[in-house]
Design an enzyme around this catalytic site. Structure first.
Site, PDB file in Angstrom:
ATOM      1  N   LYS A 171     123.793  95.087  -9.695  1.00 40.58           N
ATOM      2  CA  LYS A 171     124.745  95.775  -8.817  1.00 40.58           C
ATOM      3  C   LYS A 171     125.421  96.902  -9.592  1.00 40.58           C
ATOM      4  CE  LYS A 171     128.493  92.480  -9.772  1.00 40.58           C
ATOM      5  NZ  LYS A 171     129.317  91.380  -9.246  1.00 40.58           N
ATOM      6  N   HIS A 172     126.052  97.873  -8.906  1.00 37.90           N
ATOM      7  CA  HIS A 172     126.255  98.058  -7.479  1.00 37.90           C
ATOM      8  C   HIS A 172     125.478  99.314  -7.103  1.00 37.90           C
ATOM      9  CE1 HIS A 172     129.867  96.093  -9.182  1.00 37.90           C
ATOM     10  NE2 HIS A 172     129.969  95.452  -8.030  1.00 37.90           N
ATOM     11  N   HIS A 184     137.027  98.552  -2.560  1.00 41.64           N
ATOM     12  CA  HIS A 184     137.758  97.560  -1.780  1.00 41.64           C
ATOM     13  C   HIS A 184     138.784  98.248  -0.869  1.00 41.64           C
ATOM     14  CE1 HIS A 184     136.394  95.021  -5.167  1.00 41.64           C
ATOM     15  NE2 HIS A 184     136.408  94.040  -4.285  1.00 41.64           N
ATOM     16  N   ASP A 256     127.403  94.311  -0.850  1.00 45.82           N
ATOM     17  CA  ASP A 256     128.705  93.918  -1.358  1.00 45.82           C
ATOM     18  C   ASP A 256     129.508  93.447  -0.142  1.00 45.82           C
ATOM     19  OD1 ASP A 256     130.778  93.475  -3.121  1.00 45.82           O
ATOM     20  OD2 ASP A 256     130.801  95.503  -3.936  1.00 45.82           O
TER      21      ASP A 256
END
Length: 480
Positions: A171-172, A184, A256
């Site tokens: 990831k990512h 986020h 995610d």
């Protein structure tokens, strides 16, 4: 046909739940073909390793779930339930040590610990190339800023994890290291064209794919020249165009967490789930608060998209085949042995010292400066407190200097920082203390970007238990 659509739709979901026992709704969904779950310490899923092992065994009585967790070692650890720091250093320390066999040992041991508690999918390693010093969400989670270094350790981490019988997840994608925003909270912009991506971000992913990584996780990033404002997780140009076609990846693609604003902030989780599947994702991580109600709403949205023709049923069948391949792969492995000595060895090898460490008569005063974390890291304890008889917390203001200097009169002084380059208060207080006590030792437990000229500086490249122990040994500290 309706039952087939529902079964295939369920197979794409990795929801969460609260507590250390599986709720009835979850067991029912697993019986109906739910893809698996994502475990979160903040949900109380991991009170201790014994309880976690019992929980995963309970879920396996009714299905064959993929049980995923974010266990990167270092700053991002879940096995201690946010109460215990990791015995393994994170990627920045492994990159600083730059011994790929040691990285392989660390990840193999970490994987062995996951197998012991019944986890079979680890959302690690992070193979982001951290080129932005002020990156608020990657930092010490990356092996470094050099694509080739990151690539060779990505291979070692994937290999070690999968030798233990756990599916690794690089990831990512396509790379979260060049951002100064947290996905986020919004949709970070990565201002990189395809040529730059090829030279930087994609290098470690190509290496991880060549090493046989079982899963790749997408990032909620806007790459204007490629996604045209659409987050990468929802972009066919990224998932199908870049990852499937350009890089030739044939394994599982997992998103995610879709509760992050970077993915669903404007459209909601059910719609984000549909768009991610249309773009080419196979598994949907929903997020820590997305439980029974979210599962039902997301299933309804996926089923409606299939019936309307917006989401081809073949796309769901394709996802099911890939996740089935991971399950078959998992069935063919025997567990490896836990080797925690690899973690401390790596942490010791990672330490970098500028200047000459002083010797003290008696125990020094240890001042630990407050450092805000991020959502990915969580509230895991850190610092030298367990090894120092007297540790004083400080908020990080120059006004605190006089009181701290008085307490340090006649004894050594150690100032513990964490990503001081990102915290004005840390730098202000450390500078004030050094002005009066040039013999003070600065211990940086994040990235060592800020290093005052002339100061004795010890960099650990992480704040895990192993990093703290390595620093404590060099400072002559003993367990408090």
């Amino acid at each position: 046909m309706s039952d087939e659509i529902s079964r295939l739709a369920r197979g794409t979901l990795l929801p969460s739940f609260a507590g250390a026992t599986a709720p009835r709704w979850l067991l029912d969904e697993l019986e109906r073909g739910l893809g698996g779950v994502t475990l979160f310490a903040l949900n109380g899923n991991v009170p201790n390793t014994e309880a976690l092992a019992a929980l995963t065994a309970e879920m396996r009585k009714v299905g064959d779930p993929l049980i995923g967790i974010d266990e990167e070692g270092g700053d991002v650890t879940r096995l201690g339930g946010h109460a215990v720091p990791s015995p393994y250093p994170g990627n920045a320390a492994l990159g600083a040590a730059d011994d790929v066999e040691l990285t392989r040992r660390v990840y193999r041991s970490l994987g062995a610990e996951l197998v012991e508690v019944g986890v079979n999918l680890n959302f690690a390693p992070s193979v982001d190339v951290n080129t932005a010093d002020d990156n608020p969400v990657i930092g010490t989670r990356a092996f470094g800023s050099d694509p080739q270094l990151v690539a060779r350790h990505a291979v070692a981490a994937v290999t070690g994890t999968q030798e233990a019988g756990v599916a690794a997840c690089a990831k990512h994608f396509p790379g979260h290291g060049a951002t100064v925003e947290d996905s986020h909270l919004g949709v970070p912009i990565v201002d990189a064209d395809l040529d730059l991506l090829e030279r930087r971000e994609l290098v470690p992913f190509r290496a991880a794919i060549a090493a046989g990584v079982q899963a790749v996780m997408t990032a909620h990033l806007n790459l204007p020249t490629i996604t045209d404002g659409v987050p990468a997780t929802l972009s066919p140009a990224v998932i199908t165009g870049l990852l499937r076609e350009r890089l030739g990846y044939r394994g599982v693609i997992v998103t995610d967490a879709l509760d992050m604003r970077g993915a669903s902030g404007e459209i909601g989780i059910p719609e984000a789930a549909v768009r991610a599947l249309v773009a080419g994702a196979d598994l949907l991580c929903l997020g820590p608060r997305e439980q029974e109600d979210s599962v039902r709403a997301t299933l309804a949205a996926i089923e409606a998209a299939v019936r309307s023709g917006r989401l081809p049923l073949e796309r769901l069948a394709d996802a099911a085949e890939r996740t089935g391949a991971v399950r078959r792969w998992l069935a063919g492995y025997s567990p490896a042995a836990v080797d925690r000595s690899a973690g401390l060895e790596a942490a010791r090898r990672a330490v970098r010292i500028t200047g000459e460490l002083p010797s003290w008569d008696g125990a020094p005063l240890v001042v630990e400066l407050a450092a805000t974390g991020n959502i990915a890291v969580g509230p895991t304890p850190w610092g030298l407190g367990p090894f120092a008889p007297e540790t004083v917390p400080a908020e990080g203001t120059a006004a605190e200097a006089a009181t701290l200097l008085e307490r340090a009169t006649g004894r050594g002084l150690v100032v513990v920082l964490r990503d001081a380059h990102r915290h004005t208060g840390q730098r202000a207080l450390a500078t004030a203390l050094l002005a009066a006590r040039p013999d003070a030792v600065l211990v940086e437990m994040g990235l060592p970007v800020w290093q005052p000229e002339g100061a004795v500086h010890l960099a650990t490249y992480g704040a895990a238990d192993a990093n703290a122990r390595a620093a404590a040994e060099l400072l002559g500290l003993t367990p408090a």
